[in-house]
Motif scaffolding. Structure first.
Motif, PDB file in Angstrom:
ATOM      1  N   PHE A 125      -2.716 -24.763   7.416  1.00 14.68           N
ATOM      2  CA  PHE A 125      -3.245 -23.654   8.223  1.00 14.68           C
ATOM      3  C   PHE A 125      -4.755 -23.782   8.401  1.00 14.68           C
ATOM      4  O   PHE A 125      -5.283 -23.557   9.496  1.00 14.68           O
ATOM      5  N   VAL A 167      -4.345 -22.510  21.208  1.00 15.61           N
ATOM      6  CA  VAL A 167      -3.244 -21.704  20.703  1.00 15.61           C
ATOM      7  C   VAL A 167      -2.875 -20.678  21.763  1.00 15.61           C
ATOM      8  O   VAL A 167      -3.741 -20.018  22.332  1.00 15.61           O
ATOM      9  N   LEU A 209       4.177 -22.771  16.009  1.00 17.04           N
ATOM     10  CA  LEU A 209       3.570 -22.595  14.694  1.00 17.04           C
ATOM     11  C   LEU A 209       4.633 -22.640  13.599  1.00 17.04           C
ATOM     12  O   LEU A 209       4.402 -23.198  12.526  1.00 17.04           O
ATOM     13  N   THR A 253      -5.428 -26.234  10.972  1.00 14.85           N
ATOM     14  CA  THR A 253      -5.186 -25.664  12.299  1.00 14.85           C
ATOM     15  C   THR A 253      -6.407 -24.880  12.775  1.00 14.85           C
ATOM     16  O   THR A 253      -6.856 -25.020  13.920  1.00 14.85           O
ATOM     17  N   ILE A 281      -1.610 -32.962  12.490  1.00 10.37           N
ATOM     18  CA  ILE A 281      -1.376 -32.082  13.638  1.00 10.37           C
ATOM     19  C   ILE A 281      -1.635 -32.826  14.944  1.00 10.37           C
ATOM     20  O   ILE A 281      -0.860 -32.724  15.909  1.00 10.37           O
ATOM     21  N   LEU A 328       5.585 -26.200  12.834  1.00  7.57           N
ATOM     22  CA  LEU A 328       4.499 -26.942  12.194  1.00  7.57           C
ATOM     23  C   LEU A 328       4.604 -26.884  10.671  1.00  7.57           C
ATOM     24  O   LEU A 328       4.329 -27.862   9.980  1.00  7.57           O
ATOM     25  N   LEU A 365       1.034 -24.355  19.807  1.00  8.74           N
ATOM     26  CA  LEU A 365      -0.187 -25.160  19.780  1.00  8.74           C
ATOM     27  C   LEU A 365      -0.062 -26.270  20.806  1.00  8.74           C
ATOM     28  O   LEU A 365       1.004 -26.872  20.956  1.00  8.74           O
TER      29      LEU A 365
END
Length: 235
Positions: free
Chosen positions: A205, A219, A188, A208, A176, A191, A230
């Motif tokens: 997730f 976020v 999102l 994240t 990320i 991603l 993000l």
């Protein structure tokens, strides 16, 4: 990594949260959309091996019945169905909304009165993250539930997928951060676009959430049901 989300007080509390996001009268909400969000949330908890109380599963079965009835064509319009589970559900949510609002008012009054007395030190419990524009980590989780549901359908249609169990949160955190080195922000949805298995989706997730927790990324969601983006936290 332990994932700790704000617990709803029951299925009606979750439904009220979903309904409230539409910012319209309870009886005007698109009930099928609310049901799909509820089911996606439950399915995501199950996929992540998080405990789901029985009352949530009972409500899920009732919602599936309502959804199936809503999607069926109306054959005879002249007959009045006295048993209307959809209206019963909306009435329950409305009654719960009134009850919760009253409870909050009483709690506020109690807190005001308590200020006049000395009280023992209490533990304060907060969520791990608050997002921009008063969004909470629960809003992020509900958005992820929708992505998770879509990804499950996508992977079901792909019979060549091979599940892998060796994904690491630390590796996905680096992934990320690398993404945000070349882009100012990333949605999102994008991603998770290249994930090849449910385990990879879940690990990504969790990575994240960990980056949010340690304040490495921010976020943002500008409006209700808007795109969640993000971006890297600026020191």
């Amino acid at each position: 990594m332990d994932i700790k989300l704000k617990d709803f007080e029951g299925p009606l509390d979750l439904l009220l949260h979903l309904v409230s996001k539409y910012q319209v009268d309870i009886y005007d909400v698109p009930i099928v959309e609310v049901i799909e969000q509820y089911l996606a949330y439950i399915n995501t908890l199950t996929a992540m091996r998080l405990e789901v109380a029985g009352e949530y599963m009972v409500m899920a079965s009732q919602l599936m019945l309502i959804k199936s009835r809503k999607l069926l064509p109306i054959i005879v319009e002249s007959e009045v169905d006295e048993d209307d589970p959809e209206m019963d559900l909306l009435n329950q949510i409305e009654e719960y909304r009134k009850y919760k609002r009253l409870s909050q008012e009483l709690a506020e009054q109690h807190a005001q009165r308590a200020m006049y007395f000395s009280k023992p030190k209490q533990e304060i419990i907060v969520e791990n993250a608050t997002l921009v524009n008063d969004k909470t980590v629960m809003d992020l989780f509900l958005a992820f539930s929708k992505i998770m549901s879509q990804k499950q359908e996508e992977l079901k249609a792909n019979h060549t997928v091979i599940e892998q169990d060796d994904f690491k949160i630390e590796d996905k955190m680096i992934f990320i951060e690398d993404q945000l080195k070349t882009k100012s922000e990333i949605s999102l949805d994008n991603l998770f676009r290249d994930c090849k298995s449910i385990n990879e989706v879940i690990t990504l997730f969790l990575a994240t959430l960990e980056l949010i927790k340690i304040q490495t990324i921010i976020v943002n969601q500008d409006q209700q049901f808007g795109e969640i983006r993000l971006r890297k936290e600026i020191a």
